[in-house]
Write an enzyme that holds these catalytic residues in place. Structure first.
Site, mmCIF file in Angstrom:
data_model
loop_
_atom_site.group_PDB
_atom_site.id
_atom_site.type_symbol
_atom_site.label_atom_id
_atom_site.label_comp_id
_atom_site.label_asym_id
_atom_site.label_seq_id
_atom_site.Cartn_x
_atom_site.Cartn_y
_atom_site.Cartn_z
ATOM 1 N N HIS A 140 -7.056 -3.804 10.431
ATOM 2 C CA HIS A 140 -6.884 -3.683 8.978
ATOM 3 C C HIS A 140 -5.648 -4.448 8.501
ATOM 4 O O HIS A 140 -4.710 -4.707 9.268
ATOM 5 C CB HIS A 140 -6.878 -2.220 8.513
ATOM 6 N N ASN B 107 -6.767 -1.564 14.342
ATOM 7 C CA ASN B 107 -8.213 -1.779 14.206
ATOM 8 C C ASN B 107 -8.524 -3.030 13.382
ATOM 9 O O ASN B 107 -9.656 -3.226 12.950
ATOM 10 C CB ASN B 107 -8.873 -0.549 13.568
ATOM 11 N N GLU C 215 -9.681 -1.343 5.555
ATOM 12 C CA GLU C 215 -10.180 -0.930 6.862
ATOM 13 C C GLU C 215 -11.426 -1.730 7.243
ATOM 14 O O GLU C 215 -12.018 -2.409 6.394
ATOM 15 C CB GLU C 215 -10.512 0.574 6.821
ATOM 16 N N ASP D 162 0.827 -1.205 0.000
ATOM 17 C CA ASP D 162 0.000 0.000 0.000
ATOM 18 C C ASP D 162 0.866 1.261 0.000
ATOM 19 O O ASP D 162 2.092 1.185 0.148
ATOM 20 C CB ASP D 162 -0.980 -0.003 1.197
HETATM 21 C C1 GLP Z 1 -0.556 0.567 8.447
HETATM 22 C C2 GLP Z 1 -0.360 0.085 7.003
HETATM 23 C C3 GLP Z 1 -0.091 -1.391 6.926
HETATM 24 C C4 GLP Z 1 0.664 -1.832 8.163
HETATM 25 C C5 GLP Z 1 -0.236 -1.698 9.374
HETATM 26 C C6 GLP Z 1 0.454 -1.951 10.702
HETATM 27 O O1 GLP Z 1 -1.518 1.559 8.542
HETATM 28 N N1 GLP Z 1 -1.456 0.385 6.134
HETATM 29 O O2 GLP Z 1 0.620 -1.680 5.735
HETATM 30 O O3 GLP Z 1 1.038 -3.183 7.999
HETATM 31 O O4 GLP Z 1 -0.895 -0.447 9.381
HETATM 32 O O5 GLP Z 1 1.353 -0.910 10.984
HETATM 33 P P1 GLP Z 1 2.439 -1.023 12.135
HETATM 34 O O6 GLP Z 1 3.327 -2.173 11.777
HETATM 35 O O7 GLP Z 1 3.169 0.289 12.112
HETATM 36 O O8 GLP Z 1 1.706 -1.260 13.415
#
Ligand code: GLP
Length: 259
Positions: A146, A144, A151, A73
């Protein structure tokens, strides 16, 4: 369900195991004269994985020259030079240090004009198919539930597209970057595209992810927790540190526990 769970004492140990899985994917593709196709996330969770891969490249000669990367993403709109850009983060943490050529690193284009995003996403999906599909997809878990920017409320049939970020996601980004204008949208692979990967590794670290990880793994799948759709994947590994696994009911998990 073919999920397997691995629980490590620390995030560093978990990252070491995940780096090993990436290395095996890269080497086995090379041995069979092909090329590894990796789907990779950004975020904090995989940072120690990428640091370990860079170490293996520098100290052990792990060769990424024939690996192809599809990033999961990117924020939209987003310039690749912006400090929050996933393209910039990936280039700094992994792509540059291990020497992956620009034409082998694919990421949704945060500069794409809105009226061209659908076509851009169609091309992104086609590029994945042309590369032979994603062999190994790494994932992080959103607080959350996702995956990518899929989402809560996302259908399992969702494909690559422009999405509005959930309010709690925007707030989390704002909390991490209080001095910046934070993005409100992203371009993400869909749940369908994630589930199409031949293997998935979901890495979860930290106590703040414990409850959402339990819901994703141990409650029925639901669009409210998009990561729960991984339950239907034929080869999904969940890799935890001890804190992130602290809310799991290990007795009732119908999965292999490999410590
Ligand atoms: C983000 C991204 C994801 C990521 C996830 C977890 O918002 N969209 O690609 O894997 O949330 O993020 P983190 O590893 O910083 O907790």
């Amino acid at each position: 369900m073919a999920a397997a769970i691995r629980i490590f004492d620390t995030a560093t140990e978990a990252a070491f195991w995940v780096a090993g899985a990436v290395e095996r994917e890269v080497r086995s593709a090379e041995d069979s004269d092909g090329h590894a196709v990796l789907g990779l996330p950004t975020g904090a969770t995989p940072a120690p994985v990428y640091a370990e891969l860079v170490r293996r490249h520098r100290e052990e000669g792990l060769d990424f020259s024939r690996a192809t990367i599809f990033n999961l993403d990117e924020y939209w709109p987003m310039q690749p030079s912006h400090p929050l850009s996933f393209a910039r983060s990936m280039k700094e943490r992994l792509i540059g240090p291990v020497g992956i050529a620009a034409d082998r690193f694919h990421i949704p284009d945060g500069t794409c004009p809105e009226e061209e995003v659908d076509e851009h996403c169609t091309r992104y999906r086609a590029a994945i198919a042309d590369a032979g599909g994603i062999g190994l997809q790494l994932l992080g878990l959103g607080a959350n539930g996702h995956i990518g920017f899929n989402e809560p409320g996302t259908s399992p049939d969702s494909i690559a597209r422009l999405v509005r970020l959930a309010p709690e996601t925007v707030e989390r980004i704002r909390g991490q970057h209080p001095d910046k204008d934070v993005p409100t949208h992203g371009i993400t692979l869909g749940v369908k595209g994630i589930l199409a990967a031949r293997r998935v590794i979901m890495m979860v670290t930290g106590e703040h992810k414990a409850d959402i990880a339990r819901r994703a793994l141990q409650e029925p799948e639901t669009p409210d927790v998009p990561a729960s759709f991984l339950q239907r994947h034929r080869s999904a590994h969940w890799v935890f540190d001890r804190e992130a696994a602290s809310a799991l009911d290990l007795r009732s998990l119908p999965v292999e526990i490999a410590e």
